[in-house]
Design a protein around this motif. Sequence first.
Motif, PDB file in Angstrom:
ATOM      1  N   LEU A 100       0.820  -1.214   0.000  1.00 23.00           N
ATOM      2  CA  LEU A 100       0.000   0.000   0.000  1.00 23.00           C
ATOM      3  C   LEU A 100       0.855   1.265   0.000  1.00 23.00           C
ATOM      4  CD1 LEU A 100      -2.557  -1.050   2.754  1.00 23.00           C
ATOM      5  CD2 LEU A 100      -2.782  -1.356   0.285  1.00 23.00           C
ATOM      6  N   ASN A 101       1.908   1.302  -0.778  1.00 25.63           N
ATOM      7  CA  ASN A 101       2.855   2.414  -0.741  1.00 25.63           C
ATOM      8  C   ASN A 101       2.299   3.600  -1.532  1.00 25.63           C
ATOM      9  OD1 ASN A 101       5.145   3.767  -0.108  1.00 25.63           O
ATOM     10  ND2 ASN A 101       6.478   2.671  -1.511  1.00 25.63           N
ATOM     11  N   PHE A 102       1.354   4.278  -0.939  1.00 22.12           N
ATOM     12  CA  PHE A 102       0.712   5.410  -1.589  1.00 22.12           C
ATOM     13  C   PHE A 102       1.596   6.642  -1.435  1.00 22.12           C
ATOM     14  CE2 PHE A 102      -2.145   9.067  -1.645  1.00 22.12           C
ATOM     15  CZ  PHE A 102      -2.829   8.844  -2.827  1.00 22.12           C
ATOM     16  N   CYS A 103       2.094   7.172  -2.549  1.00 20.12           N
ATOM     17  CA  CYS A 103       2.967   8.365  -2.565  1.00 20.12           C
ATOM     18  C   CYS A 103       4.161   8.229  -1.617  1.00 20.12           C
ATOM     19  CB  CYS A 103       2.177   9.625  -2.248  1.00 20.12           C
ATOM     20  SG  CYS A 103       0.974  10.053  -3.497  1.00 20.12           S
ATOM     21  N   CYS A 104       4.732   7.056  -1.543  1.00 19.72           N
ATOM     22  CA  CYS A 104       5.919   6.760  -0.711  1.00 19.72           C
ATOM     23  C   CYS A 104       5.661   6.949   0.785  1.00 19.72           C
ATOM     24  CB  CYS A 104       7.115   7.579  -1.142  1.00 19.72           C
ATOM     25  SG  CYS A 104       7.696   7.173  -2.784  1.00 19.72           S
ATOM     26  N   LEU A 105       4.404   6.990   1.216  1.00 16.81           N
ATOM     27  CA  LEU A 105       4.128   7.126   2.657  1.00 16.81           C
ATOM     28  C   LEU A 105       4.504   5.852   3.418  1.00 16.81           C
ATOM     29  CD1 LEU A 105       0.724   9.029   2.633  1.00 16.81           C
ATOM     30  CD2 LEU A 105       2.983   9.918   3.182  1.00 16.81           C
ATOM     31  N   GLY A 106       4.395   4.698   2.764  1.00 18.83           N
ATOM     32  CA  GLY A 106       4.811   3.435   3.398  1.00 18.83           C
ATOM     33  C   GLY A 106       6.309   3.404   3.638  1.00 18.83           C
ATOM     34  N   PHE A 107       7.069   3.963   2.700  1.00 13.51           N
ATOM     35  CA  PHE A 107       8.522   4.013   2.872  1.00 13.51           C
ATOM     36  C   PHE A 107       8.907   4.933   4.021  1.00 13.51           C
ATOM     37  CE2 PHE A 107      12.579   6.092   1.842  1.00 13.51           C
ATOM     38  CZ  PHE A 107      13.403   4.990   1.935  1.00 13.51           C
ATOM     39  N   ASN A 139       1.676   5.363   8.838  1.00 14.82           N
ATOM     40  CA  ASN A 139       1.039   4.082   8.523  1.00 14.82           C
ATOM     41  C   ASN A 139      -0.464   4.247   8.351  1.00 14.82           C
ATOM     42  OD1 ASN A 139       3.090   2.130   8.286  1.00 14.82           O
ATOM     43  ND2 ASN A 139       3.366   2.122  10.505  1.00 14.82           N
ATOM     44  N   ILE A 140      -1.084   5.003   9.248  1.00 15.10           N
ATOM     45  CA  ILE A 140      -2.534   5.227   9.150  1.00 15.10           C
ATOM     46  C   ILE A 140      -2.856   5.975   7.858  1.00 15.10           C
ATOM     47  CG2 ILE A 140      -4.455   6.525  10.144  1.00 15.10           C
ATOM     48  CD1 ILE A 140      -3.285   5.856  12.915  1.00 15.10           C
ATOM     49  N   THR A 141      -2.084   7.002   7.556  1.00 17.98           N
ATOM     50  CA  THR A 141      -2.338   7.794   6.350  1.00 17.98           C
ATOM     51  C   THR A 141      -2.148   6.955   5.093  1.00 17.98           C
ATOM     52  OG1 THR A 141      -1.550   9.735   7.536  1.00 17.98           O
ATOM     53  CG2 THR A 141      -1.743   9.921   5.151  1.00 17.98           C
ATOM     54  N   SER A 142      -1.066   6.182   5.047  1.00 16.75           N
ATOM     55  CA  SER A 142      -0.800   5.347   3.881  1.00 16.75           C
ATOM     56  C   SER A 142      -1.877   4.288   3.709  1.00 16.75           C
ATOM     57  CB  SER A 142       0.575   4.689   4.018  1.00 16.75           C
ATOM     58  OG  SER A 142       0.814   3.824   2.950  1.00 16.75           O
ATOM     59  N   SER A 143      -2.276   3.655   4.792  1.00 16.00           N
ATOM     60  CA  SER A 143      -3.310   2.618   4.714  1.00 16.00           C
ATOM     61  C   SER A 143      -4.643   3.210   4.286  1.00 16.00           C
ATOM     62  CB  SER A 143      -3.475   1.915   6.068  1.00 16.00           C
ATOM     63  OG  SER A 143      -2.291   1.270   6.435  1.00 16.00           O
ATOM     64  N   ALA A 144      -5.011   4.350   4.861  1.00 14.79           N
ATOM     65  CA  ALA A 144      -6.311   4.955   4.547  1.00 14.79           C
ATOM     66  C   ALA A 144      -6.361   5.434   3.099  1.00 14.79           C
ATOM     67  CB  ALA A 144      -6.586   6.115   5.499  1.00 14.79           C
ATOM     68  N   LEU A 145      -5.333   6.125   2.642  1.00 15.06           N
ATOM     69  CA  LEU A 145      -5.337   6.634   1.271  1.00 15.06           C
ATOM     70  C   LEU A 145      -5.278   5.504   0.248  1.00 15.06           C
ATOM     71  CD1 LEU A 145      -3.086   9.800   1.586  1.00 15.06           C
ATOM     72  CD2 LEU A 145      -5.556   9.696   1.269  1.00 15.06           C
ATOM     73  N   ALA A 146      -4.457   4.482   0.505  1.00  6.37           N
ATOM     74  CA  ALA A 146      -4.380   3.356  -0.424  1.00  6.37           C
ATOM     75  C   ALA A 146      -5.693   2.587  -0.451  1.00  6.37           C
ATOM     76  CB  ALA A 146      -3.230   2.435  -0.032  1.00  6.37           C
ATOM     77  N   THR A 147      -6.314   2.386   0.695  1.00  4.17           N
ATOM     78  CA  THR A 147      -7.613   1.695   0.737  1.00  4.17           C
ATOM     79  C   THR A 147      -8.672   2.524   0.016  1.00  4.17           C
ATOM     80  OG1 THR A 147      -6.976   0.725   2.860  1.00  4.17           O
ATOM     81  CG2 THR A 147      -9.311   0.647   2.267  1.00  4.17           C
ATOM     82  N   PHE A 148      -8.660   3.815   0.214  1.00  3.43           N
ATOM     83  CA  PHE A 148      -9.614   4.693  -0.475  1.00  3.43           C
ATOM     84  C   PHE A 148      -9.421   4.628  -1.991  1.00  3.43           C
ATOM     85  CE2 PHE A 148     -10.742   8.953  -2.101  1.00  3.43           C
ATOM     86  CZ  PHE A 148     -12.109   8.924  -1.811  1.00  3.43           C
ATOM     87  N   CYS A 149      -8.169   4.606  -2.464  1.00  7.93           N
ATOM     88  CA  CYS A 149      -7.906   4.501  -3.903  1.00  7.93           C
ATOM     89  C   CYS A 149      -8.348   3.152  -4.454  1.00  7.93           C
ATOM     90  CB  CYS A 149      -6.431   4.721  -4.191  1.00  7.93           C
ATOM     91  SG  CYS A 149      -5.934   6.440  -4.016  1.00  7.93           S
TER      92      CYS A 149
END
Length: 164
Positions: A100-107, A139-149
């Motif tokens: 779920l690496n949305f905009c490198c937030l997971g990294f 982690n919360i931001t990356s998970s939420a944005l990737a799930t939303f996408c």
Amino acid sequence: PFEGVAWTPRPPQGPPQGCFACIAKPPALRQASPVLSPSSAVYLMESKSCKGDSLRPTVPCKHSVEKKTMTNPTTVIEIYPDTTEVNDYYLWSIFNFVYLNFCCLGFIALAYSLKVRDKKLLNDLNGAVEDAKTARLFNITSSALATFCIILIFIFLRYPLTDY
């Protein structure tokens, strides 16, 4: 033959007497008598049984009196913070980085998780807690944005835009 020769005293025999403060700072040396004949100087250097050949005066320990008058001794116990309670969110960060690496937030979350582990090893509890909060936020931001996408992709696959 003994002119200009410096004489250094032997260390005292047996364990040193007194407290650490008195042993660590030895009393000042007295000036050696400049009028020593060569034969007496040899006698002082070779004499092993004479206790009066030391140049240091015998001064009683001033701290021993203080030790005897202490009525309420205290014990100091150092307690190190328990760093095992700080969660580093490492597995969640790896999952976000891989899937779920949305905009490198997971990294970024993975980088902060590794910083938390390093600070836990160094017993920096405050820094570890701050970095753990930051890792959790990413982690919360990356998970939420990737799930939303992903949800948006499924909605647009089910209902294409040509129908509107």
